[in-house]
Design a protein around this motif. Structure first.
Motif, PDB file in Angstrom:
ATOM      1  N   GLN A  31       0.829  -1.211   0.000  1.00 35.13           N
ATOM      2  CA  GLN A  31       0.000   0.000   0.000  1.00 35.13           C
ATOM      3  C   GLN A  31       0.863   1.261   0.000  1.00 35.13           C
ATOM      4  O   GLN A  31       0.557   2.225  -0.705  1.00 35.13           O
ATOM      5  CB  GLN A  31      -0.939  -0.006   1.216  1.00 35.13           C
ATOM      6  CG  GLN A  31      -2.037  -1.038   1.143  1.00 35.13           C
ATOM      7  CD  GLN A  31      -3.049  -0.729   0.061  1.00 35.13           C
ATOM      8  OE1 GLN A  31      -3.393   0.414  -0.194  1.00 35.13           O
ATOM      9  NE2 GLN A  31      -3.532  -1.783  -0.592  1.00 35.13           N
ATOM     10  N   ARG A  35       1.080   4.166  -2.975  1.00 36.52           N
ATOM     11  CA  ARG A  35       0.616   5.504  -2.620  1.00 36.52           C
ATOM     12  C   ARG A  35       1.767   6.487  -2.411  1.00 36.52           C
ATOM     13  O   ARG A  35       1.614   7.504  -1.740  1.00 36.52           O
ATOM     14  CB  ARG A  35      -0.238   5.423  -1.355  1.00 36.52           C
ATOM     15  CG  ARG A  35      -1.468   4.553  -1.554  1.00 36.52           C
ATOM     16  CD  ARG A  35      -2.161   4.246  -0.247  1.00 36.52           C
ATOM     17  NE  ARG A  35      -3.184   3.247  -0.397  1.00 36.52           N
ATOM     18  CZ  ARG A  35      -4.401   3.468  -0.861  1.00 36.52           C
ATOM     19  NH1 ARG A  35      -4.754   4.667  -1.227  1.00 36.52           N
ATOM     20  NH2 ARG A  35      -5.260   2.481  -0.972  1.00 36.52           N
ATOM     21  N   ILE A  39       0.347   7.318   3.297  1.00 38.24           N
ATOM     22  CA  ILE A  39      -1.058   6.922   3.354  1.00 38.24           C
ATOM     23  C   ILE A  39      -1.842   8.107   3.906  1.00 38.24           C
ATOM     24  O   ILE A  39      -1.626   8.539   5.043  1.00 38.24           O
ATOM     25  CB  ILE A  39      -1.264   5.673   4.224  1.00 38.24           C
ATOM     26  CG1 ILE A  39      -0.537   4.473   3.610  1.00 38.24           C
ATOM     27  CG2 ILE A  39      -2.745   5.371   4.388  1.00 38.24           C
ATOM     28  CD1 ILE A  39      -0.574   3.222   4.450  1.00 38.24           C
ATOM     29  N   VAL A  47      -7.108   0.948   2.903  1.00 38.20           N
ATOM     30  CA  VAL A  47      -5.906   0.257   3.382  1.00 38.20           C
ATOM     31  C   VAL A  47      -6.299  -0.773   4.435  1.00 38.20           C
ATOM     32  O   VAL A  47      -5.835  -1.918   4.399  1.00 38.20           O
ATOM     33  CB  VAL A  47      -4.875   1.264   3.933  1.00 38.20           C
ATOM     34  CG1 VAL A  47      -3.729   0.546   4.638  1.00 38.20           C
ATOM     35  CG2 VAL A  47      -4.344   2.153   2.812  1.00 38.20           C
TER      36      VAL A  47
END
Length: 82
Positions: A31, A35, A39, A47
């Protein structure tokens, strides 16, 4: 003293918890890579969902060993879930 220390696991986690920790770490790494190493607060629900999916997959794939208690806790021939 936990059984994990008795069998020589330095972090003190059971085999299942090691599998779950690794699944969460892999998904968070993926993730963050997707990104741009960040995040956003608005992305947390997605997520969290993806981490939950990976934990569920790890739980479905994990099976206690059917052999002597000295086993690793994993079936050698288990298939990973897609």
């Amino acid at each position: 003293m936990s059984d994990a220390y008795v069998v020589g696991d330095p972090d003190g986690l059971s085999p299942l918890l090691v599998e779950l920790r690794d699944a969460v770490a892999r998904e968070l790494h993926a993730q963050l890579a997707m990104r741009g190493e960040r995040i956003e607060l608005a992305d947390l629900p997605e997520v969290s969902y993806q981490v939950t999916v990976q934990v569920e997959r790890a739980l479905r794939a994990w099976r206690p060993a059917r052999r002597a208690p000295t086993g690793s806790g994993f079936d050698e021939d288990r298939d990973l879930v897609d």
